[in-house]
Design an enzyme around this catalytic site. Structure first.
Site, PDB file in Angstrom:
ATOM      1  N   ARG A 141     -11.536  47.417  12.673  1.00  0.00           N
ATOM      2  CA  ARG A 141     -11.232  45.997  12.900  1.00  0.00           C
ATOM      3  C   ARG A 141     -11.123  45.681  14.383  1.00  0.00           C
ATOM      4  NH1 ARG A 141      -6.430  44.131  12.366  1.00  0.00           N
ATOM      5  NH2 ARG A 141      -5.777  45.641  10.807  1.00  0.00           N
ATOM      6  N   ASP A 193     -19.006  23.806  22.160  1.00  0.00           N
ATOM      7  CA  ASP A 193     -19.795  24.381  21.069  1.00  0.00           C
ATOM      8  C   ASP A 193     -21.261  24.259  21.480  1.00  0.00           C
ATOM      9  OD1 ASP A 193     -21.259  24.819  18.728  1.00  0.00           O
ATOM     10  OD2 ASP A 193     -19.674  24.027  17.440  1.00  0.00           O
ATOM     11  N   TYR A 228     -18.885  18.787  14.558  1.00  0.00           N
ATOM     12  CA  TYR A 228     -19.274  19.546  13.361  1.00  0.00           C
ATOM     13  C   TYR A 228     -18.190  19.368  12.297  1.00  0.00           C
ATOM     14  CZ  TYR A 228     -20.206  23.411  10.252  1.00  0.00           C
ATOM     15  OH  TYR A 228     -20.432  24.160   9.138  1.00  0.00           O
ATOM     16  N   LYS A 261     -26.988  30.086  13.259  1.00  0.00           N
ATOM     17  CA  LYS A 261     -28.048  29.095  13.445  1.00  0.00           C
ATOM     18  C   LYS A 261     -29.158  29.650  14.345  1.00  0.00           C
ATOM     19  CE  LYS A 261     -25.140  26.663  11.023  1.00  0.00           C
ATOM     20  NZ  LYS A 261     -24.135  25.798  11.654  1.00  0.00           N
TER      21      LYS A 261
HETATM   22  C1  LIG Z   1     -22.719  25.636  11.578  1.00  0.00           C
HETATM   23  C2  LIG Z   1     -21.946  25.168  12.746  1.00  0.00           C
HETATM   24  C3  LIG Z   1     -20.646  25.625  12.996  1.00  0.00           C
HETATM   25  C4  LIG Z   1     -19.925  26.580  12.050  1.00  0.00           C
HETATM   26  O1  LIG Z   1     -20.483  27.853  12.084  1.00  0.00           O
HETATM   27  P1  LIG Z   1     -20.480  28.858  10.814  1.00  0.00           P
HETATM   28  O2  LIG Z   1     -21.256  30.027  11.313  1.00  0.00           O
HETATM   29  O3  LIG Z   1     -21.111  28.143   9.664  1.00  0.00           O
HETATM   30  O4  LIG Z   1     -19.052  29.184  10.543  1.00  0.00           O
HETATM   31  C5  LIG Z   1     -20.011  25.176  14.130  1.00  0.00           C
HETATM   32  N1  LIG Z   1     -20.591  24.306  14.981  1.00  0.00           N
HETATM   33  C6  LIG Z   1     -21.833  23.839  14.771  1.00  0.00           C
HETATM   34  C7  LIG Z   1     -22.436  22.893  15.744  1.00  0.00           C
HETATM   35  C8  LIG Z   1     -22.560  24.252  13.648  1.00  0.00           C
HETATM   36  O5  LIG Z   1     -23.784  23.760  13.440  1.00  0.00           O
END
Ligand SMILES: *Cc1c(COP(=O)(O)O)cnc(C)c1O
Length: 355
Positions: free
Chosen positions: A27, A153, A78, A178
């Site tokens: 972990r 982000d 998001y 993504k």
């Molecule tokens: C999908 C997404 C998230 C969340 O990420 P996960 O990997 O699904 O937990 C956060 N910010 C943006 C802009 C996203 O597109």
């Protein structure tokens, strides 16, 4: 590298290690994580930590805030971020101020109010799904003047299009799920920082909250990262072309893409980004039913959520209760690396179904 060493970092599947070394327990340490973290850290210009998901990384950043801190966040952040902050505000853990990140003055007024609480400015640019562009240099400098921590982000832009740490941000987070991993085959997140104290705090959050990545996920993400530049170039070229073609389709009311001159943040995007990304938002003149018809009619483009994979994805975002603030009939298109003419042919026949 030692002669004879494998080109790929092996997938290290172990929960424990022989005593006496640096690594003790799974972990806290894993060589496959570290290989991915080294690559992402180099791309963003900081020290990266992989998390079980983007939300795992985001929740860990938020958990570093003191009780009662005020978080200034995009009204169209998001949806997972909005839901998390809403829950924490309801529990009395935090206060939240929602702002339009494209309105620099309004964001800085909220930051002035939040400054006394050791708060956080949460930024996304472009935002998801409306693709608003935030003036990152101005907002980061302004928030710092008021004593806020700043997190960006960077999921939609990736470090190839913008590097928020270079612009002064304290933390960059990613949904590695993504574009970075890029093949819609895993869920993974990351946070990247420069400050050693923040790195220590986030490492502790990751371990104690248990939001640790799987070794196989980090291996696949590292493999995906190797082709990020070519995938992004192709998908972004496709997105620019499809956005221009969509503008003149009779079934479409408006098209949002930062590369279009009609986008209110176009000149800002030109200044602060190296490209306009792979996402398009557009509204059907026929509203919700027309948008649903388009989603039902696509054949090459996949009807589904998420973004940033090699395959194009389309979704009617206002089908989610948390996205009810969106105008009806808005479609979000995540453009992949297919041939642009195949994508356009599919979109045209689907738009006809929704026209
Ligand atoms: C999908 C997404 C998230 C969340 O990420 P996960 O990997 O699904 O937990 C956060 N910010 C943006 C802009 C996203 O597109």
């Amino acid at each position: 590298m030692a002669p004879g060493a494998p080109v790929n970092e092996p997938v290290v599947l172990t929960s424990t290690y022989h005593a006496g070394g640096d690594a003790t327990y799974g972990r806290d340490a894993n060589a496959t994580w570290e290989a991915f973290e080294a690559a992402l850290g180099a791309l963003e210009g900081g020290s990266a930590l992989a998390f079980a998901s983007g939300m795992g990384a985001i929740a860990s950043v938020v958990e570093t805030l003191p009780v009662g801190a005020c978080v200034v966040a995009p009204v169209d952040a998001y949806q997972g971020v909005r839901l998390l902050l809403g829950d924490l505000a309801a529990f009395g853990r935090l206060a939240v101020r929602s702002v339009d990140v494209a309105d620099t003055d309004a964001v800085l007024v909220a930051c002035a109010d939040a400054g006394a609480s050791s708060g956080l400015l949460w930024l996304e640019s472009p935002t998801n799904p409306m693709l608003a562009i935030a003036d990152l240099p101005a907002l980061i400098a302004g928030a710092h003047r008021h004593g806020l921590l700043v997190a960006v982000d960077n999921t939609m832009a990736t470090p190839l299009l913008q590097r928020p740490l270079d612009l002064g941000a304290d933390v960059v987070v990613h949904s590695v799920t993504k574009l970075l991993a890029g093949h819609s085959d895993l869920v993974l997140g990351a946070a990247v920082v420069r400050d050693p104290a923040l790195l220590t705090a986030l490492t502790r959050q990751r371990s104690l909250h248990g939001a640790v990545p799987g070794p196989l996920e980090t291996f696949l993400a590292l493999r995906g990262l190797r082709t990020l530049a070519v995938r992004l170039e192709r998908a972004q070229g496709n997105a620019g072309e499809l956005a221009r073609r969509l503008v003149s389709d009779a079934a479409v009311a408006w098209v949002r893409y930062p590369g279009l001159e009609s986008h209110p943040g176009h000149s800002l995007a030109l200044r602060q980004m190296r490209g306009f990304g792979t996402m398009i938002a557009f509204q059907m003149r026929g509203g919700g039913p027309a948008a649903d018809a388009v989603c039902d009619a696509v054949r090459l483009i996949v009807h589904g959520t998420s973004l940033g994979g090699v395959e194009s994805l389309i979704e009617h975002r206002s089908r989610y209760p948390a996205e009810a603030h969106l105008p009806p009939g808005v479609l979000r298109l995540s453009v992949g690396i297919e041939h642009v003419d195949d994508l356009w042919a599919d979109l045209q026949q689907a738009l006809a179904a929704g026209g």
